[in-house]
Write an enzyme that holds these catalytic residues in place. Structure first.
Site, short mmCIF file in Angstrom:
data_model
loop_
_atom_site.label_atom_id
_atom_site.label_comp_id
_atom_site.label_asym_id
_atom_site.label_seq_id
_atom_site.Cartn_x
_atom_site.Cartn_y
_atom_site.Cartn_z
N LEU A 18 130.92 -19.39 70.59
CA LEU A 18 129.84 -19.49 71.56
C LEU A 18 130.30 -20.45 72.65
CD1 LEU A 18 126.67 -20.00 69.28
CD2 LEU A 18 127.42 -17.88 70.36
N ASP A 19 129.85 -20.23 73.90
CA ASP A 19 130.15 -21.18 74.96
C ASP A 19 129.64 -22.56 74.54
OD1 ASP A 19 130.99 -18.98 76.39
OD2 ASP A 19 129.19 -18.88 77.65
N ALA A 20 130.28 -23.61 75.07
CA ALA A 20 129.88 -24.97 74.72
C ALA A 20 128.40 -25.22 74.98
CB ALA A 20 130.73 -25.99 75.48
#
Length: 309
Positions: free
Chosen positions: A139-141
């Site tokens: 997942l994106d940060a």
């Protein structure tokens, strides 16, 4: 250890600028090639040269290339706010908080899921590259929600295959600007790096196949809450596809969101949450499904946009 190369300039590069010639010869960016020239790491026929000098075929190049960057290793330290949703001998499912990357990458100095698990005493699989052992998807940060990490080698292999074969059900909720027409549909548009090379991704002809299914759960005056199912898992896929439809995720300034609306709702990142994850257990074969609650910032923004109905 530095890599020293000596070679003649190919005739095909006759008349090229030195920085452009180095870029083509060694696969460097023009900026990196120019840095090497300015640092004195490039000699042409035994003498220093300027980046704008034109090269001629047969001229002798002596180039000192820097060693390739080493991948950062995970730092074992607990991550505040990262919740364990489920754990057994094979897998651990977490609810990832905002500001946490899946694994270490060059340039990222913040916390990671893998480091947080190790710091809290959890075992993870040793399969995969050293800096992302056990990681089977990301997942994106600044995207929160459900993530599964493999603890056993068997689970790593099975889950990697499941993600590759698209048998994992990945569901997201996104608050996007405006109202989509139609209210439910599919975006099938290829994604690749944005042509301007600024870290964004974009719908690009010839990019990788990218398929996003969406359904409007609730429409408010300024925004819509969507249920999104990913068929593929490209970097920034939902954010790119919603932006391409001109309905970016609320708060996603990188992809064209309205900063005024984001400020009014108190959102400082994209309103996007991996709400559920379902897959066949790698050992038992049982179909397992996990859901995660919205974090406080997204829940509050949703309340505010609903009150403004």
């Amino acid at each position: 250890m530095a890599d020293r190369r000596s070679l003649p300039v190919p005739d095909g590069l006759e008349g090229e600028r030195l920085d452009a010639a180095l870029s083509r010869l060694f696969g460097l960016s023009r900026t990196r090639a120019a840095e090497l020239i300015v640092a004195g790491d490039v000699l042409v026929d035994g003498s220093p040269a300027a980046k704008s000098d034109r090269v001629h075929g047969g001229a002798w190049l002596d180039v000192t290339l820097p060693p390739p960057p080493t991948a950062p290793m995970p730092v074992a330290e607990p991550v505040p706010g990262m919740q364990i949703v489920y754990e057994d001998d094979d897998i651990v499912v977490v609810n990832k908080p905002v500001g946490v990357a899946a694994h270490p990458t060059t340039g990222w100095t913040g916390p990671t899921v893998i480091g947080g698990l190790l710091g809290a005493g959890h075992r993870v699989a040793t399969s995969g590259a050293a800096e992302r052992q056990g990681i089977v998807h990301r997942l994106d940060a600044n995207t929160t929600g459900a993530m599964v990490v493999a603890k056993s080698e068997h689970a790593y292999s099975r889950l990697k295959r499941a993600f590759k074969e698209r048998t994992v059900d990945k569901r997201y909720h996104a608050l996007v600007q405006g109202h989509l027409d139609p209210l439910r549909g599919t975006v099938d548009a290829p994604i690749d790096r944005h042509p301007v090379g600024d870290g964004r991704w974009a719908v690009v002809a010839g990019g990788k196949e990218s398929v996003t299914h969406y359904d409007t759960l609730e429409a408010f005056r300024a925004a819509s809450l969507l249920d999104i199912k990913l068929e593929t898992g490209r970097t920034h896929q939902i954010r790119v596809h919603m932006s391409a439809l001109r309905h970016p995720c609320v708060g996603d300034m990188l992809y064209g969101a309205d900063p005024t609306l984001a400020a009014r709702l108190g959102v400082s990142r994209q309103w996007l949450h991996a709400v559920s994850l379902a897959f066949e257990h790698p050992t038992t074969g049982e179909w397992m499904s996990f859901t995660t609650d919205y974090p406080d910032d997204l829940a509050l923004a949703l309340e505010l946009v609903a009150a403004d109905y």
